[in-house]
Design an enzyme around this catalytic site. Structure first.
Site, mmCIF file in Angstrom:
data_model
loop_
_atom_site.group_PDB
_atom_site.id
_atom_site.type_symbol
_atom_site.label_atom_id
_atom_site.label_comp_id
_atom_site.label_asym_id
_atom_site.label_seq_id
_atom_site.Cartn_x
_atom_site.Cartn_y
_atom_site.Cartn_z
ATOM 1 N N HIS A 44 8.208 17.924 -10.778
ATOM 2 C CA HIS A 44 8.266 18.960 -9.748
ATOM 3 C C HIS A 44 9.047 18.471 -8.526
ATOM 4 O O HIS A 44 8.943 19.042 -7.445
ATOM 5 C CB HIS A 44 6.850 19.382 -9.355
ATOM 6 C CG HIS A 44 6.157 20.128 -10.445
ATOM 7 N ND1 HIS A 44 5.745 19.506 -11.604
ATOM 8 C CD2 HIS A 44 5.829 21.431 -10.583
ATOM 9 C CE1 HIS A 44 5.176 20.405 -12.394
ATOM 10 N NE2 HIS A 44 5.226 21.576 -11.804
ATOM 11 N N VAL A 171 -6.544 14.587 -2.614
ATOM 12 C CA VAL A 171 -5.687 15.724 -2.965
ATOM 13 C C VAL A 171 -5.744 15.935 -4.481
ATOM 14 O O VAL A 171 -5.167 15.161 -5.252
ATOM 15 C CB VAL A 171 -4.226 15.519 -2.527
ATOM 16 C CG1 VAL A 171 -3.397 16.759 -2.877
ATOM 17 C CG2 VAL A 171 -4.133 15.229 -1.034
ATOM 18 N N ASP A 173 -4.448 18.055 -7.450
ATOM 19 C CA ASP A 173 -3.292 18.914 -7.747
ATOM 20 C C ASP A 173 -3.176 18.983 -9.262
ATOM 21 O O ASP A 173 -2.756 18.026 -9.905
ATOM 22 C CB ASP A 173 -2.026 18.319 -7.129
ATOM 23 C CG ASP A 173 -0.780 19.136 -7.424
ATOM 24 O OD1 ASP A 173 -0.892 20.193 -8.084
ATOM 25 O OD2 ASP A 173 0.322 18.719 -7.011
ATOM 26 N N MET A 174 -3.579 20.123 -9.830
ATOM 27 C CA MET A 174 -3.570 20.201 -11.293
ATOM 28 C C MET A 174 -3.197 21.595 -11.764
ATOM 29 O O MET A 174 -3.517 22.594 -11.137
ATOM 30 C CB MET A 174 -4.931 19.813 -11.860
ATOM 31 C CG MET A 174 -6.055 20.770 -11.549
ATOM 32 S SD MET A 174 -7.599 20.278 -12.360
ATOM 33 C CE MET A 174 -8.481 21.841 -12.358
ATOM 34 N N TRP A 225 -11.536 27.247 -23.839
ATOM 35 C CA TRP A 225 -11.850 28.610 -23.406
ATOM 36 C C TRP A 225 -12.196 28.661 -21.913
ATOM 37 O O TRP A 225 -11.978 29.673 -21.261
ATOM 38 C CB TRP A 225 -13.010 29.185 -24.230
ATOM 39 C CG TRP A 225 -14.206 28.287 -24.319
ATOM 40 C CD1 TRP A 225 -15.274 28.235 -23.476
ATOM 41 C CD2 TRP A 225 -14.438 27.290 -25.315
ATOM 42 N NE1 TRP A 225 -16.153 27.274 -23.868
ATOM 43 C CE2 TRP A 225 -15.679 26.671 -25.006
ATOM 44 C CE3 TRP A 225 -13.739 26.850 -26.438
ATOM 45 C CZ2 TRP A 225 -16.223 25.639 -25.763
ATOM 46 C CZ3 TRP A 225 -14.275 25.822 -27.200
ATOM 47 C CH2 TRP A 225 -15.511 25.228 -26.870
ATOM 48 N N LYS A 226 -12.712 27.556 -21.366
ATOM 49 C CA LYS A 226 -13.056 27.541 -19.935
ATOM 50 C C LYS A 226 -11.790 27.588 -19.081
ATOM 51 O O LYS A 226 -11.727 28.296 -18.081
ATOM 52 C CB LYS A 226 -13.883 26.305 -19.612
ATOM 53 C CG LYS A 226 -15.247 26.288 -20.310
ATOM 54 C CD LYS A 226 -16.030 25.037 -19.973
ATOM 55 C CE LYS A 226 -17.365 25.027 -20.709
ATOM 56 N NZ LYS A 226 -18.150 23.807 -20.407
#
Length: 334
Positions: A44, A171, A173-174, A225-226
């Site tokens: 990124h 922090v 960040d995912m 699914w979560k």
């Protein structure tokens, strides 16, 4: 190859000036892209530059546009990004959410019609530097199947939480996918397989082969699914709060643009117990650090700790970048 931080920032600044950004905006974007790469998030950072320039050339990113407030509801505001650069819009909206939080205790800015903000953790760190807790998220184009489905209908909707801390900010960040797609592309550039399953191949089998996953962009949600449910909820919130585009609407376009984002900040100093807050955070960190590692010589980390260590290392040694990517950027900047 390794590139010194200042050199990378200078090259990027010249590139953005060439594409008609003002000096201030060019400096900000060069700083954000270079710092993301410095922290080890090439996916990124530097790796995104060629596609960002392509978006500008195709008119998807409006060089002169930036976010502005369109509606106000006390400590909640709606903003329109007017398809300006994601980094410029995200920086401006984070600053505004911080201002609202410091005035009201909590502030929320919901942004529509913007572009990719690149590394979401940048704005978590920005809020933490201003001594605010933040909860930030964005929707994306469809790149994951909803659990039980074959085709991508939900986004991997990056989710950020930051907490200011004197010894180093926390922090998180995912992406809501097991691997961010930029990270999957990193592995592809290196000619490596993913360490775990990251998505589905053409035979509807889970795969760790980057090329097979990127072919149709069918990522694996975190928690199965979560993660699928969490992605849907974040998309709903970003869309409803901003009155902007949902993943469904974004997916109708050829390119990912016009996305919706949320910037929520909390000013913890309203509680007047700063020393207690720092003590409680340290207790949690110390407790999670104090555990026997599964792999001898390894250790545990709090969110953001690895990035800080990587940043310090790369400042000293230079930033590792893919040579092909760097040559593309040099060619674009000339």
């Amino acid at each position: 190859m390794r590139i010194p931080f200042n050199q990378m920032q200078d090259v990027l600044y010249k590139l953005f000036v060439k594409y008609k950004f003002t000096e201030d905006k060019a400096k900000l974007m060069a700083k954000v892209y270079a710092e993301s790469t410095l922290s080890g998030v090439n996916s990124h950072g530097i790796n995104r530059i060629p596609s960002f320039i392509e978006y500008i050339e195709n008119g998807l990113v409006k060089v002169d546009a930036e976010a502005e407030k369109v509606e106000s509801f006390g400590s909640i505001e709606r903003w329109d990004g007017h398809f300006g650069p994601g980094i410029i819009n995200a920086t401006k909206c984070t600053n505004r959410a911080v201002e609202l939080a410091k005035h009201n205790g909590m502030g929320l800015v919901a942004l529509r019609n913007t572009n990719h903000w690149m590394r979401g953790g940048t704005y978590g760190a920005q809020a933490a530097d201003a001594n605010c807790i933040s909860i930030l998220f964005t929707n994306t184009q469809p790149n994951m199947p909803p659990w039980g489905g074959k085709d991508s209908r939900i986004g991997n909707n990056p989710f950020i939480v930051s907490i200011p801390r004197e010894q180093g900010h926390i922090v998180l960040d995912m992406a809501i996918s097991q691997f961010a797609f930029g990270k999957i592309n990193d592995y592809k550039l290196k000619g490596e397989k993913l360490p775990y399953f990251g998505g589905w191949d053409d035979n509807n089998e889970l795969s760790n082969d980057p090329e097979k996953i990127l072919l149709k962009e069918r990522g694996l949600p975190i928690g199965y699914w979560k993660g699928s449910a969490l992605s849907i909820i974040l998309d709903m919130l970003a869309t409803l709060l901003s009155a902007g585009n949902s993943t469904y609407k974004i997916g109708l376009k050829e390119f990912e643009t016009g996305i919706s984002q949320v910037y929520l900040c909390i000013y913890p100093e309203i509680f007047n117990d700063k020393n207690l807050q720092q003590k409680l955070i340290s207790e949690i960190i110390d407790y999670t650090h104090d555990v026997e590692p599964m792999t001898p010589g390894d250790r545990t980390y709090y969110p953001g700790e690895r990035s800080s260590l990587t940043k310090a290392k790369n400042l000293k040694l230079g930033i590792p970048v893919n040579e092909g990517i760097w040559q593309k950027i040099i060619a674009l900047s000339i």
